[in-house]
Design a protein around this motif. Sequence first.
Motif, PDB file in Angstrom:
ATOM      1  N   ARG A  57       1.046  -1.303   0.058  1.00 53.65           N
ATOM      2  CA  ARG A  57       0.016  -0.130  -0.013  1.00 53.65           C
ATOM      3  C   ARG A  57       0.869   1.173  -0.127  1.00 53.65           C
ATOM      4  NH1 ARG A  57      -5.177  -0.890   2.507  1.00 53.65           N
ATOM      5  NH2 ARG A  57      -5.705  -2.978   2.233  1.00 53.65           N
ATOM      6  N   TYR A  58       1.850   1.404   0.869  1.00 50.79           N
ATOM      7  CA  TYR A  58       2.653   2.469   1.057  1.00 50.79           C
ATOM      8  C   TYR A  58       3.402   2.688  -0.145  1.00 50.79           C
ATOM      9  CZ  TYR A  58       6.376   5.638   2.432  1.00 50.79           C
ATOM     10  OH  TYR A  58       7.063   6.701   2.607  1.00 50.79           O
ATOM     11  N   PHE A  59       4.098   1.844  -0.999  1.00 54.63           N
ATOM     12  CA  PHE A  59       5.136   2.149  -1.857  1.00 54.63           C
ATOM     13  C   PHE A  59       4.373   2.289  -3.120  1.00 54.63           C
ATOM     14  CE2 PHE A  59       8.308   0.050   1.016  1.00 54.63           C
ATOM     15  CZ  PHE A  59       9.172   1.049   0.905  1.00 54.63           C
ATOM     16  N   ILE A  60       3.167   1.735  -3.227  1.00 56.87           N
ATOM     17  CA  ILE A  60       2.441   1.998  -4.392  1.00 56.87           C
ATOM     18  C   ILE A  60       1.808   3.544  -4.473  1.00 56.87           C
ATOM     19  CG2 ILE A  60       0.317   1.292  -5.845  1.00 56.87           C
ATOM     20  CD1 ILE A  60       1.381  -1.766  -5.247  1.00 56.87           C
ATOM     21  N   SER A  61       1.307   3.645  -3.336  1.00 58.87           N
ATOM     22  CA  SER A  61       0.447   5.015  -3.143  1.00 58.87           C
ATOM     23  C   SER A  61       1.520   6.179  -2.834  1.00 58.87           C
ATOM     24  CB  SER A  61      -0.613   5.227  -2.381  1.00 58.87           C
ATOM     25  OG  SER A  61       0.001   4.683  -0.824  1.00 58.87           O
ATOM     26  N   HIS A  62       2.497   5.858  -2.160  1.00 59.63           N
ATOM     27  CA  HIS A  62       3.312   7.159  -1.651  1.00 59.63           C
ATOM     28  C   HIS A  62       4.854   7.118  -2.447  1.00 59.63           C
ATOM     29  CE1 HIS A  62       0.789   6.736   1.768  1.00 59.63           C
ATOM     30  NE2 HIS A  62       1.305   7.777   2.285  1.00 59.63           N
ATOM     31  N   GLY A  63       5.135   6.268  -3.251  1.00 55.86           N
ATOM     32  CA  GLY A  63       6.374   6.073  -3.810  1.00 55.86           C
ATOM     33  C   GLY A  63       6.694   7.269  -5.002  1.00 55.86           C
ATOM     34  N   LYS A 115      13.847   3.798   4.697  1.00 60.30           N
ATOM     35  CA  LYS A 115      13.701   4.516   5.788  1.00 60.30           C
ATOM     36  C   LYS A 115      12.329   5.265   5.997  1.00 60.30           C
ATOM     37  CE  LYS A 115      18.397   5.451   7.134  1.00 60.30           C
ATOM     38  NZ  LYS A 115      19.500   6.325   7.294  1.00 60.30           N
ATOM     39  N   ASP A 116      11.927   5.961   4.701  1.00 56.56           N
ATOM     40  CA  ASP A 116      10.634   6.479   4.643  1.00 56.56           C
ATOM     41  C   ASP A 116       9.550   5.556   5.192  1.00 56.56           C
ATOM     42  OD1 ASP A 116      11.808   8.766   3.566  1.00 56.56           O
ATOM     43  OD2 ASP A 116      11.390   8.047   1.365  1.00 56.56           O
ATOM     44  N   PHE A 117       9.583   4.378   4.577  1.00 59.17           N
ATOM     45  CA  PHE A 117       8.460   3.392   4.934  1.00 59.17           C
ATOM     46  C   PHE A 117       8.701   3.093   6.579  1.00 59.17           C
ATOM     47  CE2 PHE A 117       7.379  -1.221   5.062  1.00 59.17           C
ATOM     48  CZ  PHE A 117       5.975  -1.104   5.482  1.00 59.17           C
ATOM     49  N   THR A 118       9.799   3.080   6.827  1.00 59.61           N
ATOM     50  CA  THR A 118       9.968   2.654   8.349  1.00 59.61           C
ATOM     51  C   THR A 118       9.423   3.671   9.067  1.00 59.61           C
ATOM     52  OG1 THR A 118      11.795   1.414   7.738  1.00 59.61           O
ATOM     53  CG2 THR A 118      11.755   1.801  10.099  1.00 59.61           C
ATOM     54  N   TRP A 119       9.668   4.828   8.716  1.00 65.79           N
ATOM     55  CA  TRP A 119       9.045   6.111   9.507  1.00 65.79           C
ATOM     56  C   TRP A 119       7.559   6.062   9.598  1.00 65.79           C
ATOM     57  CZ3 TRP A 119       8.191   9.858  12.751  1.00 65.79           C
ATOM     58  CH2 TRP A 119       7.116  10.945  12.485  1.00 65.79           C
ATOM     59  N   TRP A 120       6.913   6.071   8.490  1.00 67.66           N
ATOM     60  CA  TRP A 120       5.643   5.930   8.147  1.00 67.66           C
ATOM     61  C   TRP A 120       4.943   5.093   8.947  1.00 67.66           C
ATOM     62  CZ3 TRP A 120       2.080   2.671   5.564  1.00 67.66           C
ATOM     63  CH2 TRP A 120       0.762   3.416   5.482  1.00 67.66           C
ATOM     64  N   SER A 121       5.355   3.901   8.895  1.00 64.83           N
ATOM     65  CA  SER A 121       4.702   2.577   9.446  1.00 64.83           C
ATOM     66  C   SER A 121       4.790   2.471  10.763  1.00 64.83           C
ATOM     67  CB  SER A 121       5.177   1.430   8.646  1.00 64.83           C
ATOM     68  OG  SER A 121       6.601   1.099   9.135  1.00 64.83           O
ATOM     69  N   VAL A 168       4.199  14.588   5.596  1.00 69.63           N
ATOM     70  CA  VAL A 168       4.549  13.528   7.002  1.00 69.63           C
ATOM     71  C   VAL A 168       4.872  12.228   6.740  1.00 69.63           C
ATOM     72  CG1 VAL A 168       2.245  12.885   7.261  1.00 69.63           C
ATOM     73  CG2 VAL A 168       3.785  13.523   9.220  1.00 69.63           C
ATOM     74  N   ALA A 169       4.692  11.811   5.702  1.00 68.96           N
ATOM     75  CA  ALA A 169       4.762  10.440   5.073  1.00 68.96           C
ATOM     76  C   ALA A 169       6.155   9.824   4.771  1.00 68.96           C
ATOM     77  CB  ALA A 169       3.957   9.979   4.084  1.00 68.96           C
ATOM     78  N   TYR A 170       7.296  10.942   5.097  1.00 67.63           N
ATOM     79  CA  TYR A 170       8.531  10.709   4.532  1.00 67.63           C
ATOM     80  C   TYR A 170       9.627  10.822   5.680  1.00 67.63           C
ATOM     81  CZ  TYR A 170       6.198  10.243   0.092  1.00 67.63           C
ATOM     82  OH  TYR A 170       5.074  10.035  -0.880  1.00 67.63           O
ATOM     83  N   GLU A 171      10.431  10.121   5.892  1.00 69.17           N
ATOM     84  CA  GLU A 171      11.643  10.660   6.949  1.00 69.17           C
ATOM     85  C   GLU A 171      12.534  11.676   6.104  1.00 69.17           C
ATOM     86  OE1 GLU A 171      15.750  10.216   8.520  1.00 69.17           O
ATOM     87  OE2 GLU A 171      15.085   9.735   6.427  1.00 69.17           O
ATOM     88  N   ASP A 172      12.766  11.444   4.850  1.00 73.77           N
ATOM     89  CA  ASP A 172      13.380  12.623   4.124  1.00 73.77           C
ATOM     90  C   ASP A 172      12.444  13.405   3.543  1.00 73.77           C
ATOM     91  OD1 ASP A 172      15.158  14.106   2.757  1.00 73.77           O
ATOM     92  OD2 ASP A 172      16.466  12.489   1.984  1.00 73.77           O
TER      93      ASP A 172
END
Length: 349
Positions: free
Chosen positions: A202-208, A213-219, A274-278
């Motif tokens: 869900r994350y990488f398809i909708s937020h990529g 690191k971005d996914f780790t932060w968001w999740s 907000v969904a990204y560490e960087d």
Amino acid sequence: MNGLEIAQRRLQNQCISAQQFKEPEEIVKYMGALQAQDYAGAKWAVGLRLQNTTDALIDKAMADGSIVRTHVLRPTWHFIHPEDARWMIELTAPRINAFSASRFRQLQLDNAVFKRSNDALAKALVGDKHLNRAEIMAVLNEAGVKTDDLRFIHLLMRAELDKVICSGPRQGKQFTYALFDERVPKTNPFSKEEALAELAGRYFISHGPATLKDFTWWSGLATVDAKVGLEIIKAQLDKVTLEGREYWMAKDKPFTIGKAPAAHLLPAFDEFAVAYEDRTAIINVKYLTEARHVIFDPSIIVNGQVVGTWKRTVNKNSVDINLNPFGKLNKIQEKAVEIAANRYRKFVM
């Protein structure tokens, strides 16, 4: 691919620059979760990603349970699809509870207190009842559960994480809570690996494009678990390396960008920031100081870059929008921003 294209692809994949859904529950399910502690802003975060919707329609989706507002991923509220509530909370609640453990101890909240609180809430809400915060506080006090200091909000958060309560329909401007099992459908359980893969997809398809690191932060997941989720779904994604960082996104998804400047007014805590560490990809280097609070400030976006902030004042028959660009906008950009402002006015009114 450069930083600007990363930002523009995120706008498209998050359905900000290319809306493909019509219903609130559709975009919420596609996104996985949308941060929602600021309710008015979160409604616009949903609305700006949909075709021709209104503030009232998002309220209706909350009222009828088409979308749920609860604590998940990180220790804050998110909009999620009710069909995702069970597996998503089961996956992420342990980390949120671990993160909150020291605060629980400071407030003298232990498992016995949580059980007494949860039992009282379950008894009071059974039968499709919906109680506001004052009513819930009275229920807990009657059950001998102290609700002073910050205990109350932590008791509510824990009840959400324990799948006892979730959002109910609002009473005027007041939020209510409902019994989780009466608001959320029964679904087949996920194994941990299945849940990790589903959340990563869900994350990488909708937020990529986004990094591990971005996914780790968001999740809110531990890095080791986030890695497992990404590893399972890698074959479904494309990878691009930029300045030594690996970015992942939906495989073979066409990328288009219009010739004319596109502008968007985003709420505070929007997923675009907000969904990204960087978050450097969305900020022009000359505005790094001005945009340092990009998570917390409603942002003006032009061509994928934060170029200012904005505020709104909702009157009885109108909406005043105060624009604060960081620098001079040309006339074409000003026109694009005004179109974005009018879209927000239409949404609210």
